[in-house]
Design an enzyme around this catalytic site. Structure first.
Site, short mmCIF file in Angstrom:
data_model
loop_
_atom_site.label_atom_id
_atom_site.label_comp_id
_atom_site.label_asym_id
_atom_site.label_seq_id
_atom_site.Cartn_x
_atom_site.Cartn_y
_atom_site.Cartn_z
N TYR A 140 -1.31 -0.23 9.83
CA TYR A 140 -1.35 -0.66 8.55
C TYR A 140 -0.26 -0.50 7.58
CZ TYR A 140 -3.85 -0.90 3.90
OH TYR A 140 -4.43 -1.18 2.76
N LYS A 193 2.30 -3.37 5.90
CA LYS A 193 2.42 -3.20 4.40
C LYS A 193 3.88 -3.24 4.10
CE LYS A 193 -2.14 -3.58 2.81
NZ LYS A 193 -2.40 -4.99 2.23
N SER A 198 0.80 -1.16 0.00
CA SER A 198 0.06 -0.03 -0.01
C SER A 198 0.71 1.09 0.09
CB SER A 198 -0.96 -0.07 1.47
OG SER A 198 -1.55 1.14 1.40
P1 NAI Z 1 -12.16 -5.44 0.67
O1 NAI Z 1 -12.43 -5.30 2.24
O2 NAI Z 1 -13.20 -5.45 -0.41
O3 NAI Z 1 -11.19 -6.83 0.48
C1 NAI Z 1 -10.44 -7.39 1.81
C2 NAI Z 1 -11.20 -8.79 1.85
O4 NAI Z 1 -10.37 -9.55 2.87
C3 NAI Z 1 -12.53 -8.95 2.45
O5 NAI Z 1 -13.47 -9.62 1.35
C4 NAI Z 1 -12.48 -9.60 3.76
O6 NAI Z 1 -13.42 -10.33 4.12
C5 NAI Z 1 -11.05 -10.43 3.60
N1 NAI Z 1 -10.56 -10.71 4.78
C6 NAI Z 1 -10.39 -9.68 6.00
N2 NAI Z 1 -9.70 -10.73 6.80
C7 NAI Z 1 -9.38 -11.90 6.40
C8 NAI Z 1 -8.80 -12.97 6.75
N3 NAI Z 1 -8.43 -12.96 8.00
N4 NAI Z 1 -8.57 -14.03 6.14
C9 NAI Z 1 -9.25 -14.17 4.88
N5 NAI Z 1 -9.91 -13.09 4.23
C10 NAI Z 1 -9.99 -11.99 4.93
O7 NAI Z 1 -10.83 -4.34 0.43
P2 NAI Z 1 -9.86 -4.32 -0.81
O8 NAI Z 1 -9.74 -2.71 -1.23
O9 NAI Z 1 -10.54 -5.00 -2.09
O10 NAI Z 1 -8.67 -4.62 -0.37
C11 NAI Z 1 -7.91 -5.82 -0.80
C12 NAI Z 1 -6.57 -5.53 -0.51
O11 NAI Z 1 -5.79 -4.28 -0.88
C13 NAI Z 1 -6.18 -5.36 1.01
O12 NAI Z 1 -5.00 -5.85 1.38
C14 NAI Z 1 -5.90 -3.99 1.24
O13 NAI Z 1 -5.35 -3.61 2.36
C15 NAI Z 1 -5.26 -3.59 -0.10
N6 NAI Z 1 -5.24 -2.40 -0.52
C16 NAI Z 1 -6.30 -1.70 -1.09
C17 NAI Z 1 -6.63 -0.26 -1.41
C18 NAI Z 1 -7.65 0.24 -2.26
O14 NAI Z 1 -7.48 1.52 -2.68
N7 NAI Z 1 -8.90 -0.27 -2.19
C19 NAI Z 1 -5.14 0.56 -1.27
C20 NAI Z 1 -4.09 -0.22 -1.00
C21 NAI Z 1 -4.06 -1.61 -0.29
#
Ligand code: NAI
Length: 285
Positions: free
Chosen positions: A163, A167, A150
């Site tokens: 966070y 990351k 990130s």
């Molecule tokens: P999101 O919340 O839609 O997706 C994250 C998913 O991880 C969720 O479906 C959640 O249920 C699952 N999750 C959480 N804890 C878990 C666990 N212990 N075991 C298995 N699954 C688990 O959010 P998004 O944005 O799609 O995030 C995906 C990745 O991208 C994350 O690592 C986030 O930190 C990273 N990210 C996203 C950014 C953005 O602009 N959306 C920016 C920088 C990083």
């Protein structure tokens, strides 16, 4: 780019970025393990419906996928996720470490629990799944791993010390595994995405409109493909823009009689980024 006969694990693929990666890898022929705990953005709660609905979507489109609802945050969960792939498909070629949660707080208010929960999912989560997949990839002499880092860790963002640290931990892990995996043709790279998902939609406002999560997936697909010859690289990706982020070392100065005063006198020269190197490991040039 096709992924026929290949197997991919995408963690946290029940929604957001992970579901886009899983759908596209499946569309291109990979058999996919869709892992998701089904938790809220802060990591609380769980449900099997998130992972299953993405599996249903893949299957309806003619692809092949299985759901797994274990948490990445425990070693047993990591092992079970990889075992699901082996039981269903007998191999693992690709691992996308994507699962994540947020527990934002200004540092003055941040509790140990907020730190532990975020490190457990992002950093230990990646360790838990990667540790389980590592012997499988080494045995096969092949692997492609993508870390989801990130900009928060790379560049800093208010309220995200937990966070950002987690990351950047993924980046350190990547640098070492790129060296350890090279002889077995295991490549590991990282993305720093920006996309409109449930994690970010409340803070992005209008700007989020151009930031479809589908516009992050092409970089993940490229980094997952056998033709990708990059390892230990970091790519910033969002809204159709892609660029490399790197850690460079300036030319600096050399002074065998170094003192605090001579450092102070030369600090602008030490900081000067006009000439820099990107080192290939601690032992590298
Ligand atoms: P999101 O919340 O839609 O997706 C994250 C998913 O991880 C969720 O479906 C959640 O249920 C699952 N999750 C959480 N804890 C878990 C666990 N212990 N075991 C298995 N699954 C688990 O959010 P998004 O944005 O799609 O995030 C995906 C990745 O991208 C994350 O690592 C986030 O930190 C990273 N990210 C996203 C950014 C953005 O602009 N959306 C920016 C920088 C990083």
């Amino acid at each position: 780019m096709s992924f026929d006969n290949q197997v991919a694990i995408v963690t946290g693929a029940g929604g957001g970025l992970g579901s886009c990666h899983a759908l596209e890898l499946a569309r291109r022929g990979a058999r996919v393990v869709v892992n998701d705990l089904g938790s809220a953005v802060d990591g609380t709660g769980q449900s099997t419906s998130a992972a299953q609905s993405v599996v249903d979507e893949i299957t309806a489109a003619g692809g092949t996928a299985v759901a797994n609802c274990d948490s990445v945050a425990t070693p047993a969960g990591g092992a079970a996720i990889v075992q699901t792939a082996l039981d269903a498909f007998g191999r693992v070629d690709i691992l996308i470490n994507n699962a994540g949660i947020l527990r934002d707080a200004a540092f003055k208010n941040m509790t140990p629990e907020q730190v532990d929960a975020v490190l457990a999912v992002h950093l230990q989560g990646a360790f838990n799944v990667t540790r389980a997949v590592w012997p499988v990839m080494r045995e096969a002499n092949y692997g492609r791993i993508v870390q989801t880092a990130s900009g928060s860790g790379l560049f800093g963002n208010f309220g995200q010390a937990n966070y950002g640290a987690a990351k950047m931990g993924l980046i350190g892990m990547m640098h070492v595994l790129a060296i350890e995996g090279a002889r077995n043709n295991i490549a590991i790279n990282a993305i720093a995405p920006i996309a409109r998902t449930r994690m970010t939609e409340t803070i992005m406002g209008e700007a989020g409109k151009a930031l479809d999560p589908e516009l992050v997936t092409p970089v993940v697909v490229y980094l997952s493909h056998p033709s990708c010859d990059r390892t230990a690289h970091i790519y910033s990706v969002g809204g159709g823009k892609v660029s490399r982020v790197f850690i460079g070392q300036t030319k600096g100065i050399e002074n065998p009689e170094l003192t605090a005063e001579s450092v102070a006198a030369a600090i602008d020269e030490i900081d000067d980024t006009a000439t820099f190197t990107i080192r290939g490991g601690l032992a590298g040039a």
